[in-house]
Design an enzyme around this catalytic site. Structure first.
Site, PDB file in Angstrom:
ATOM      1  N   GLY A  15       0.816  -1.218   0.000  1.00 49.92           N
ATOM      2  CA  GLY A  15       0.000   0.000   0.000  1.00 49.92           C
ATOM      3  C   GLY A  15       0.844   1.260   0.000  1.00 49.92           C
ATOM      4  O   GLY A  15       0.600   2.181   0.773  1.00 49.92           O
ATOM      5  N   ARG A  18      -0.262   5.720  -1.697  1.00 51.27           N
ATOM      6  CA  ARG A  18      -0.941   6.891  -1.123  1.00 51.27           C
ATOM      7  C   ARG A  18      -0.663   6.951   0.367  1.00 51.27           C
ATOM      8  O   ARG A  18      -0.195   5.992   0.967  1.00 51.27           O
ATOM      9  CB  ARG A  18      -2.454   6.771  -1.321  1.00 51.27           C
ATOM     10  CG  ARG A  18      -2.887   6.916  -2.745  1.00 51.27           C
ATOM     11  CD  ARG A  18      -4.400   6.958  -2.874  1.00 51.27           C
ATOM     12  NE  ARG A  18      -5.006   5.640  -2.840  1.00 51.27           N
ATOM     13  CZ  ARG A  18      -5.918   5.259  -1.950  1.00 51.27           C
ATOM     14  NH1 ARG A  18      -6.327   6.100  -1.011  1.00 51.27           N
ATOM     15  NH2 ARG A  18      -6.435   4.051  -1.985  1.00 51.27           N
ATOM     16  N   THR A  40      -3.161  -1.310  -5.781  1.00 54.52           N
ATOM     17  CA  THR A  40      -4.156  -2.195  -6.404  1.00 54.52           C
ATOM     18  C   THR A  40      -4.240  -2.020  -7.921  1.00 54.52           C
ATOM     19  O   THR A  40      -4.718  -2.911  -8.611  1.00 54.52           O
ATOM     20  CB  THR A  40      -5.558  -1.933  -5.813  1.00 54.52           C
ATOM     21  OG1 THR A  40      -5.888  -0.558  -6.032  1.00 54.52           O
ATOM     22  CG2 THR A  40      -5.606  -2.263  -4.336  1.00 54.52           C
ATOM     23  N   ASN A  81       1.611  -2.277   5.420  1.00 54.68           N
ATOM     24  CA  ASN A  81       0.881  -1.016   5.601  1.00 54.68           C
ATOM     25  C   ASN A  81      -0.532  -1.038   5.013  1.00 54.68           C
ATOM     26  O   ASN A  81      -1.430  -0.417   5.578  1.00 54.68           O
ATOM     27  CB  ASN A  81       1.683   0.132   4.981  1.00 54.68           C
ATOM     28  CG  ASN A  81       0.830   1.376   4.801  1.00 54.68           C
ATOM     29  OD1 ASN A  81       0.582   2.120   5.749  1.00 54.68           O
ATOM     30  ND2 ASN A  81       0.334   1.605   3.579  1.00 54.68           N
ATOM     31  N   SER A 133      -3.087   0.410  14.425  1.00 56.88           N
ATOM     32  CA  SER A 133      -3.895   1.613  14.633  1.00 56.88           C
ATOM     33  C   SER A 133      -4.106   1.767  16.131  1.00 56.88           C
ATOM     34  O   SER A 133      -4.032   0.790  16.879  1.00 56.88           O
ATOM     35  CB  SER A 133      -5.255   1.440  13.952  1.00 56.88           C
ATOM     36  OG  SER A 133      -6.158   2.442  14.390  1.00 56.88           O
ATOM     37  N   TYR A 146     -13.036  -3.297  12.036  1.00 59.17           N
ATOM     38  CA  TYR A 146     -11.653  -2.779  11.915  1.00 59.17           C
ATOM     39  C   TYR A 146     -10.817  -3.121  13.152  1.00 59.17           C
ATOM     40  O   TYR A 146      -9.705  -3.637  13.030  1.00 59.17           O
ATOM     41  CB  TYR A 146     -11.729  -1.275  11.701  1.00 59.17           C
ATOM     42  CG  TYR A 146     -10.429  -0.548  11.443  1.00 59.17           C
ATOM     43  CD1 TYR A 146      -9.748  -0.710  10.234  1.00 59.17           C
ATOM     44  CD2 TYR A 146      -9.908   0.345  12.381  1.00 59.17           C
ATOM     45  CE1 TYR A 146      -8.569  -0.002   9.983  1.00 59.17           C
ATOM     46  CE2 TYR A 146      -8.737   1.050  12.127  1.00 59.17           C
ATOM     47  CZ  TYR A 146      -8.073   0.880  10.935  1.00 59.17           C
ATOM     48  OH  TYR A 146      -6.919   1.575  10.683  1.00 59.17           O
ATOM     49  N   LYS A 150      -6.836  -4.867  13.734  1.00 56.68           N
ATOM     50  CA  LYS A 150      -5.649  -4.172  14.228  1.00 56.68           C
ATOM     51  C   LYS A 150      -5.161  -4.803  15.536  1.00 56.68           C
ATOM     52  O   LYS A 150      -3.954  -4.860  15.785  1.00 56.68           O
ATOM     53  CB  LYS A 150      -5.935  -2.672  14.374  1.00 56.68           C
ATOM     54  CG  LYS A 150      -6.224  -1.984  13.013  1.00 56.68           C
ATOM     55  CD  LYS A 150      -5.090  -2.168  12.002  1.00 56.68           C
ATOM     56  CE  LYS A 150      -5.262  -1.366  10.731  1.00 56.68           C
ATOM     57  NZ  LYS A 150      -4.143  -1.506   9.792  1.00 56.68           N
ATOM     58  N   ILE A 179      -4.170  10.788  11.704  1.00 55.75           N
ATOM     59  CA  ILE A 179      -3.131  11.238  10.779  1.00 55.75           C
ATOM     60  C   ILE A 179      -3.783  12.015   9.639  1.00 55.75           C
ATOM     61  O   ILE A 179      -4.850  11.634   9.137  1.00 55.75           O
ATOM     62  CB  ILE A 179      -2.335  10.026  10.224  1.00 55.75           C
ATOM     63  CG1 ILE A 179      -1.761   9.165  11.373  1.00 55.75           C
ATOM     64  CG2 ILE A 179      -1.216  10.494   9.287  1.00 55.75           C
ATOM     65  CD1 ILE A 179      -0.812   9.856  12.336  1.00 55.75           C
TER      66      ILE A 179
END
Ligand code: NDP
Length: 240
Positions: A15, A18, A40, A81, A133, A146, A150, A179
Site C-alpha cells: 500500500g 498513497r 491495487t 501497511n 492503529s 476494523y 488491528k 493522521i
C-alpha cells in the site's frame, strides 16, 4: 557505500501509493533502501524511484500468488501497511465487509510476512513493521470490523517476534492515531477534525511523514533491541 542508514537494504512496502505507505516508501528510499511498493491498480502511482507490484489483497487467490512471488527475493525490510476500514454500527456490519477487511488487514500481512521471514532468518537480519492503529489498542464505537484486525496485527507481532528475534529479525507494530491523510479529511471534515484535535494532547493531527520517520527508524540498523511491541504514534491520545 553511500553512508545512508539503509543503503544496501531492500524493502517491501504494501500500500505504498498513497497516504502513510507512500510516505514510508519515500522515507526508506531517501535513507538508501531499494524499495518495492504495492498498490491495487495495474499502473500504480509508486513514489519516483520505487519498483511497483499490483495486487488486490481483498482477492484471496491474488494474495497467495503475490506472497509466493515475494518468496526468495531476499527483502531485508517488510512494512505491512495496506489496510482498509469501514465504519458501521456492529449489528449492521455486512458479513462480506467483515471478511474483506479481515482478508486485507490480517490474512494478507500474514501471507506476505510468512513468505519473506525465512529469507531474513537465513541472512540473520530483518525488520518487519506492521501498521496497526490506535483502534488496535483501544476501542471505539462503529469499529467492529476494523478493531479486530488491528488487535490481530499486535498478536501476529508478538508471536512472530518471540520466534525470530534470536535470528536478528525484529518485529514491531506501529499504531498511528489521527493522521492527516486525504481519507481523514474526507471522512471527518474541518469541524470533525477540530473536535477531534481538542482531545489530542499535542492538539493537532499527525502527519504521514512523522509516522514514516519512526517506521524507518524501527526498520533500520539503529533499532537493535525493540521487538514484539505495538507503539502508538498518536500525540498522546491513547494515554490520557
Ligand atoms: P490510504 O487509504 O491513504 O492508502 C491505502 C493504501 O493501501 C494504498 O496504497 C492502496 O492502494 C492500498 N490498498 C487499499 N486497498 C487495498 C487492497 N484491497 N489490496 C491491496 N492494497 C490496498 O490509507 P492510509 O494511509 O490512511 O492508511 C495506511 C495504513 O495505516 C492502514 O493500514 C490504516 O489502517 C492505517 N492507519 C491509518 C490512519 C489514518 O489516520 N489515516 C490511522 C491509523 C492507522 P491503491 O492506491 O491502489 O488503492
Amino acid at each position: 557505500m553511500t553512508g545512508l542508514a539503509l543503503s544496501g537494504k531492500t524493502a517491501l512496502v504494501t500500500g505504498g501509493t498513497r497516504g502513510i505507505g507512500r510516505a514510508i516508501a519515500a522515507r526508506l528510499l531517501a535513507e538508501g533502501a531499494a524499495v518495492t511498493v504495492t498498490g491495487t491498480r495495474p499502473e500504480g502511482a509508486a513514489p519516483e524511484g520505487c519498483a511497483y507490484e499490483a495486487v488486490d489483497f481483498a482477492d484471496a487467490a491474488a494474495s497467495t500468488d503475490f506472497a509466493a512471488r515475494m518468496e526468495g527475493l531476499g527483502f531485508d525490510i517488510l512494512v505491512n501497511n495496506a489496510g482498509i476500514n469501514k465504519v458501521a454500527p456492529f449489528a449492521e456490519i455486512a458479513t462480506e465487509d467483515y471478511l474483506r477487511i479481515q482478508q486485507v488487514n490480517v490474512t494478507a500481512p500474514f501471507l506476505v510476512t510468512r513468505a519473506v521471514v525465512p529469507g531474513m532468518v537465513a541472512k540473520g537480519w530483518g525488520r518487519i513493521v506492521s501498521i496497526g492503529s490506535i483502534w488496535g489498542l483501544i476501542g471505539k464505537e462503529h469499529r467492529g470490523s476494523y478493531c479486530p484486525t488491528k488487535f490481530a496485527l499486535d498478536g501476529m507481532t508478538v508471536a512472530l517476534a518471540a520466534e525470530v528475534a534470536q535470528f536478528g529479525v525484529l518485529v514491531n507494530c506501529v499504531a498511528p492515531g489521527f493522521i492527516d491523510t486525504e481519507l481523514t479529511r474526507t471522512n471527518l471534515g474541518e469541524a470533525g477534525i477540530a473536535k477531534l484535535v481538542a482531545q489530542v494532547p499535542v492538539r493537532r493531527l499527525g502527519t504521514p511523514d512523522e509516522v514514516a520517520a519512526f517506521v524507518a527508524w524501527l526498520a533500520g540498523p539503529e533499532n537493535t533491541f525493540i521487538s514484539g511491541q505495538t507503539i502508538a504514534i498518536d500525540g498522546g491520545f491513547t494515554r490520557v
